[in-house]
Enzyme design. Structure first.
Site, PDB file in Angstrom:
ATOM      1  N   HIS A 154       0.844  -1.197   0.000  1.00 47.08           N
ATOM      2  CA  HIS A 154       0.000   0.000   0.000  1.00 47.08           C
ATOM      3  C   HIS A 154       0.877   1.243   0.000  1.00 47.08           C
ATOM      4  CE1 HIS A 154       0.758  -1.268   4.146  1.00 47.08           C
ATOM      5  NE2 HIS A 154       0.795   0.017   4.451  1.00 47.08           N
ATOM      6  N   HIS A 156       1.144   5.234   0.894  1.00 50.39           N
ATOM      7  CA  HIS A 156       0.568   6.277   1.747  1.00 50.39           C
ATOM      8  C   HIS A 156       0.637   7.608   1.004  1.00 50.39           C
ATOM      9  CE1 HIS A 156       1.013   4.032   5.725  1.00 50.39           C
ATOM     10  NE2 HIS A 156       1.832   3.333   4.953  1.00 50.39           N
TER      11      HIS A 156
HETATM   12  P1  5GP Z   1       2.288   0.286   7.197  1.00 49.85           P
HETATM   13  O1  5GP Z   1       3.075   0.572   8.432  1.00 49.85           O
HETATM   14  O2  5GP Z   1       2.022  -1.188   7.010  1.00 49.85           O
HETATM   15  O3  5GP Z   1       2.910   0.932   5.989  1.00 49.85           O
HETATM   16  O4  5GP Z   1       0.924   1.039   7.394  1.00 49.85           O
HETATM   17  C1  5GP Z   1      -0.299   0.429   7.637  1.00 49.85           C
HETATM   18  C2  5GP Z   1      -1.333   1.527   7.720  1.00 49.85           C
HETATM   19  O5  5GP Z   1      -2.621   0.930   7.633  1.00 49.85           O
HETATM   20  C3  5GP Z   1      -1.291   2.326   9.019  1.00 49.85           C
HETATM   21  O6  5GP Z   1      -1.108   3.703   8.711  1.00 49.85           O
HETATM   22  C4  5GP Z   1      -2.641   2.038   9.664  1.00 49.85           C
HETATM   23  O7  5GP Z   1      -3.173   3.151  10.325  1.00 49.85           O
HETATM   24  C5  5GP Z   1      -3.500   1.602   8.500  1.00 49.85           C
HETATM   25  N1  5GP Z   1      -4.539   0.631   8.822  1.00 49.85           N
HETATM   26  C6  5GP Z   1      -4.371  -0.553   9.491  1.00 49.85           C
HETATM   27  N2  5GP Z   1      -5.540  -1.207   9.589  1.00 49.85           N
HETATM   28  C7  5GP Z   1      -6.469  -0.444   8.955  1.00 49.85           C
HETATM   29  C8  5GP Z   1      -7.867  -0.604   8.733  1.00 49.85           C
HETATM   30  O8  5GP Z   1      -8.509  -1.583   9.129  1.00 49.85           O
HETATM   31  N3  5GP Z   1      -8.491   0.388   8.035  1.00 49.85           N
HETATM   32  C9  5GP Z   1      -7.822   1.486   7.579  1.00 49.85           C
HETATM   33  N4  5GP Z   1      -8.541   2.400   6.910  1.00 49.85           N
HETATM   34  N5  5GP Z   1      -6.508   1.671   7.782  1.00 49.85           N
HETATM   35  C10 5GP Z   1      -5.832   0.722   8.473  1.00 49.85           C
END
Ligand code: 5GP
Ligand code: ZN
Length: 142
Positions: free
Chosen positions: A99, A101
């Site tokens: 994903h 950001h």
């Molecule tokens: P990572 O650290 O893996 O790059 O970021 C994961 C992101 O996913 C985090 O910013 C977190 O807030 C977001 N996130 C995790 N679970 C959910 C969810 O169930 N719904 C949404 N909308 N965001 C999520």
């Protein structure tokens, strides 16, 4: 991927605040935003990291990312935006479904994306350059 939260979101089994969708992509608001409007852009199909994403999906996703970044920026009257991706836990990836950001920024919003700068020793840059440029990747197949 039965236990992947983003697969469930992409399949509509878990609710999200969706801001964009097309054939390969869905984009929705991050539940714990760095700034209001922090948006995640994901491939609907499950891939763990950016380099796992199939080339045709990545091409489409890149254009969607550009489109969503403009929507976030313009829709929220932001002064700027960051686009970033964490790949693998060592880089901070928590959700193991690739994903991007998008974080909308305002002047003096207090968000810091920074690191301590390093220096190369003598000859080290050439060595690193060779290792990176000489690595063979799947995408070299075209
Ligand atoms: P990572 O650290 O893996 O790059 O970021 C994961 C992101 O996913 C985090 O910013 C977190 O807030 C977001 N996130 C995790 N679970 C959910 C969810 O169930 N719904 C949404 N909308 N965001 C999520
Ligand atoms: Zn997934």
């Amino acid at each position: 991927m039965d236990d992947c939260i983003f697969c469930k979101i992409a399949a509509g089994k878990v609710p999200c605040n969706k801001v964009y969708e097309d054939k390969y992509t869905i984009a929705f608001l991050d539940i714990n935003p760095a700034a209001k409007g922090h948006t995640l852009v994901i491939p609907k199909e499950h891939y763990e990291t950016m380099t796992d994403i199939a080339p045709a999906v990545m091409q489409s996703l890149s254009l969607s990312l550009q489109k969503v970044a403009k929507k976030v920026h313009d829709g929220l009257l932001a002064d700027g935006y960051n686009v970033y991706i964490n790949n693998k836990p060592a880089a901070g990836q928590v959700v193991m479904h690739a994903h991007f950001h998008i974080v909308p920024r305002k002047h003096d919003d207090g968000i810091r994306i920074q690191w301590p700068q390093k220096r190369y020793g003598p000859g080290e840059m050439e060595d690193i350059k060779s290792k990176v440029s000489g690595a063979v990747t799947g995408n070299d197949r075209g």
